[in-house]
Design an enzyme around this catalytic site. Sequence first.
Site, PDB file in Angstrom:
ATOM      1  N   LYS A  80       0.861  -1.182   0.000  1.00 39.65           N
ATOM      2  CA  LYS A  80       0.000   0.000   0.000  1.00 39.65           C
ATOM      3  C   LYS A  80       0.894   1.227   0.000  1.00 39.65           C
ATOM      4  O   LYS A  80       2.062   1.150   0.417  1.00 39.65           O
ATOM      5  CB  LYS A  80      -0.865  -0.006   1.277  1.00 39.65           C
ATOM      6  CG  LYS A  80      -2.098   0.834   1.193  1.00 39.65           C
ATOM      7  CD  LYS A  80      -3.304   0.063   0.682  1.00 39.65           C
ATOM      8  CE  LYS A  80      -4.510   0.943   0.564  1.00 39.65           C
ATOM      9  NZ  LYS A  80      -5.681   0.238   0.034  1.00 39.65           N
ATOM     10  N   GLY A 180     -26.523   1.272   1.833  1.00 41.02           N
ATOM     11  CA  GLY A 180     -25.563   1.955   0.963  1.00 41.02           C
ATOM     12  C   GLY A 180     -25.805   1.585  -0.487  1.00 41.02           C
ATOM     13  O   GLY A 180     -25.689   0.418  -0.869  1.00 41.02           O
ATOM     14  N   GLY A 182     -24.273   3.003  -3.245  1.00 36.65           N
ATOM     15  CA  GLY A 182     -23.224   3.618  -4.054  1.00 36.65           C
ATOM     16  C   GLY A 182     -22.787   2.669  -5.160  1.00 36.65           C
ATOM     17  O   GLY A 182     -23.583   1.883  -5.682  1.00 36.65           O
ATOM     18  N   ASN A 183     -21.509   2.739  -5.503  1.00 35.50           N
ATOM     19  CA  ASN A 183     -20.994   1.935  -6.614  1.00 35.50           C
ATOM     20  C   ASN A 183     -21.236   0.441  -6.408  1.00 35.50           C
ATOM     21  O   ASN A 183     -21.704  -0.248  -7.306  1.00 35.50           O
ATOM     22  CB  ASN A 183     -19.493   2.185  -6.773  1.00 35.50           C
ATOM     23  CG  ASN A 183     -19.235   3.603  -7.228  1.00 35.50           C
ATOM     24  OD1 ASN A 183     -19.944   4.135  -8.065  1.00 35.50           O
ATOM     25  ND2 ASN A 183     -18.229   4.228  -6.644  1.00 35.50           N
ATOM     26  N   VAL A 184     -20.929  -0.040  -5.225  1.00 40.35           N
ATOM     27  CA  VAL A 184     -21.072  -1.482  -4.969  1.00 40.35           C
ATOM     28  C   VAL A 184     -22.533  -1.834  -4.694  1.00 40.35           C
ATOM     29  O   VAL A 184     -23.102  -2.746  -5.304  1.00 40.35           O
ATOM     30  CB  VAL A 184     -20.182  -1.923  -3.778  1.00 40.35           C
ATOM     31  CG1 VAL A 184     -20.419  -3.393  -3.448  1.00 40.35           C
ATOM     32  CG2 VAL A 184     -18.714  -1.683  -4.092  1.00 40.35           C
TER      33      VAL A 184
HETATM   34  P1  NAD Z   1     -19.678   4.747  -2.551  1.00 43.62           P
HETATM   35  O1  NAD Z   1     -19.121   5.968  -1.921  1.00 43.62           O
HETATM   36  O2  NAD Z   1     -19.938   4.727  -4.027  1.00 43.62           O
HETATM   37  O3  NAD Z   1     -21.045   4.335  -1.832  1.00 43.62           O
HETATM   38  C1  NAD Z   1     -21.282   4.432  -0.467  1.00 43.62           C
HETATM   39  C2  NAD Z   1     -22.754   4.776  -0.282  1.00 43.62           C
HETATM   40  O4  NAD Z   1     -23.075   4.690   1.096  1.00 43.62           O
HETATM   41  C3  NAD Z   1     -23.116   6.183  -0.752  1.00 43.62           C
HETATM   42  O5  NAD Z   1     -24.229   6.126  -1.612  1.00 43.62           O
HETATM   43  C4  NAD Z   1     -23.416   6.918   0.558  1.00 43.62           C
HETATM   44  O6  NAD Z   1     -24.410   7.927   0.396  1.00 43.62           O
HETATM   45  C5  NAD Z   1     -23.911   5.786   1.424  1.00 43.62           C
HETATM   46  N1  NAD Z   1     -23.830   6.014   2.873  1.00 43.62           N
HETATM   47  C6  NAD Z   1     -22.886   6.677   3.577  1.00 43.62           C
HETATM   48  N2  NAD Z   1     -23.195   6.678   4.878  1.00 43.62           N
HETATM   49  C7  NAD Z   1     -24.326   5.972   5.025  1.00 43.62           C
HETATM   50  C8  NAD Z   1     -25.138   5.595   6.128  1.00 43.62           C
HETATM   51  N3  NAD Z   1     -24.819   5.940   7.378  1.00 43.62           N
HETATM   52  N4  NAD Z   1     -26.240   4.875   5.903  1.00 43.62           N
HETATM   53  C9  NAD Z   1     -26.588   4.502   4.642  1.00 43.62           C
HETATM   54  N5  NAD Z   1     -25.856   4.828   3.557  1.00 43.62           N
HETATM   55  C10 NAD Z   1     -24.758   5.549   3.737  1.00 43.62           C
HETATM   56  O7  NAD Z   1     -18.657   3.560  -2.147  1.00 43.62           O
HETATM   57  P2  NAD Z   1     -18.537   2.120  -2.816  1.00 43.62           P
HETATM   58  O8  NAD Z   1     -17.432   2.137  -3.800  1.00 43.62           O
HETATM   59  O9  NAD Z   1     -19.873   1.604  -3.209  1.00 43.62           O
HETATM   60  O10 NAD Z   1     -17.999   1.292  -1.563  1.00 43.62           O
HETATM   61  C11 NAD Z   1     -18.869   0.908  -0.508  1.00 43.62           C
HETATM   62  C12 NAD Z   1     -18.090   0.149   0.544  1.00 43.62           C
HETATM   63  O11 NAD Z   1     -17.462  -0.994  -0.051  1.00 43.62           O
HETATM   64  C13 NAD Z   1     -16.945   0.943   1.187  1.00 43.62           C
HETATM   65  O12 NAD Z   1     -16.817   0.538   2.522  1.00 43.62           O
HETATM   66  C14 NAD Z   1     -15.722   0.501   0.399  1.00 43.62           C
HETATM   67  O13 NAD Z   1     -14.543   0.656   1.148  1.00 43.62           O
HETATM   68  C15 NAD Z   1     -16.055  -0.960   0.161  1.00 43.62           C
HETATM   69  N6  NAD Z   1     -15.378  -1.552  -1.002  1.00 43.62           N
HETATM   70  C16 NAD Z   1     -15.598  -1.055  -2.260  1.00 43.62           C
HETATM   71  C17 NAD Z   1     -14.970  -1.650  -3.342  1.00 43.62           C
HETATM   72  C18 NAD Z   1     -15.210  -1.158  -4.752  1.00 43.62           C
HETATM   73  O14 NAD Z   1     -14.877  -1.876  -5.705  1.00 43.62           O
HETATM   74  N7  NAD Z   1     -15.801   0.014  -4.942  1.00 43.62           N
HETATM   75  C19 NAD Z   1     -14.120  -2.749  -3.153  1.00 43.62           C
HETATM   76  C20 NAD Z   1     -13.926  -3.256  -1.855  1.00 43.62           C
HETATM   77  C21 NAD Z   1     -14.577  -2.637  -0.794  1.00 43.62           C
END
Ligand code: NAD
Length: 372
Positions: A80, A180, A182-184
């Site tokens: 990292k 949540g 978001g992307n995932v």
């Molecule tokens: P993102 O920022 O696109 O989505 C996160 C979502 O959670 C947002 O829509 C936000 O509004 C919402 N959110 C924040 N606080 C909240 C709460 N208290 N209650 C409900 N919703 C809430 O992030 P992402 O890329 O979707 O990642 C989500 C999680 O997965 C993170 O913890 C990230 O570290 C983990 N992760 C992501 C990936 C990836 O490929 N993107 C890979 C491994 C782990």
Amino acid sequence: MSFELIEKHGEHEQVIFCHNKEVGLKAIIAIHNTSLGPALGGTRMWNYASEEEALIDVLRLSKGMTYKASAAGLNLGGGKAVIIGDPKKDKTEAMFRAFGTYVNSLRGRYITAEDVGTTVTDMEYVFMETPFVTGIPEALGGSGDPSPYTAHGVLMGIKASAKEKLGADTLKGVRVAVQGLGNVGSHLVNYLVSEEAIVSVADIDQEKVKLISEKHGLKVEDANGIITSDCDIYAPCALGATINDETIDKLQCKVVAGGANNQLAEARHGAALKELDILYAPDFVINAGGLMNVFVELEGYSADRAIDKTNQVYDNMMEVFKIAKDENIPTELAANALAERRIQLIGGLRQQHHGRTARPFSTLREMTNRQK
Ligand code: NAD
């Protein structure tokens, strides 16, 4: 002080301090372990309060990557990088190109990627100085956004958990609460709906909630209330630490399985979930699909191969559950054991037969040949 911290936080192979006064670069690269392959992990840019805080963060995160890659069954080690600075104010092209020259000097022992505070554009600058970077745009031979692959891996982990805990061969009729969108989370909801699961959703962003719940006709929960809502599977896909002293005794689910990082506020909450007879799918095993996707980038990228690879999360999770049952330990500890045993066994074999770096060279040669 630094050596003490390194010893305390995981006995890393190498820690590199990168400093270029002219461009304002202060970065630390930590290579935790390369027994299985080159150390891969993103570059985080953060306004750390002190250099010590930055060092501790990079040591902790790089060790986590060793475990994640190993438990995922990948030929990768853990590394990292952190850049000290405000990602909103301090970024420049020169800073990331200077950082790229440091990454290049490691000749593939460390491969970087995007992380919190860095973007694809930043990685493009890094790529101008070194081939040892993943997650670059598709147009440059990269794999683009990893989220759909992370979500597919999470789906596989949810399926494994449903089989283990509910005896369910499919997700049809299984109640999954996704926190949540978001992307995932948004990709995960699509997958779950097509599997005919009964999905409820929550997000603090009401626009996302409206869009997704109306599209599929889903029940909406309160953003934080969803954690303790009545469901079979709680899928945290927002922030970490939602399993904590406040929430744990109120959980109504039978399984915790979602994409968020660091879901347990503290390690003891893993043992507490076991006590409560709630099955926990360890976060770093279930959310490894994104890492699998960038690994495929090292092989020569194919989206089909990447999706195929994320199916492996099902078997990895079953292996974790088996170790946990056989040894009567929390699943989080079983996942650590799985990772450590693979490093010992496969890492040991590789050292015995062809030396540490033999396998990665073929992939690294491919990277070096990519078009700039
Ligand atoms: P993102 O920022 O696109 O989505 C996160 C979502 O959670 C947002 O829509 C936000 O509004 C919402 N959110 C924040 N606080 C909240 C709460 N208290 N209650 C409900 N919703 C809430 O992030 P992402 O890329 O979707 O990642 C989500 C999680 O997965 C993170 O913890 C990230 O570290 C983990 N992760 C992501 C990936 C990836 O490929 N993107 C890979 C491994 C782990």
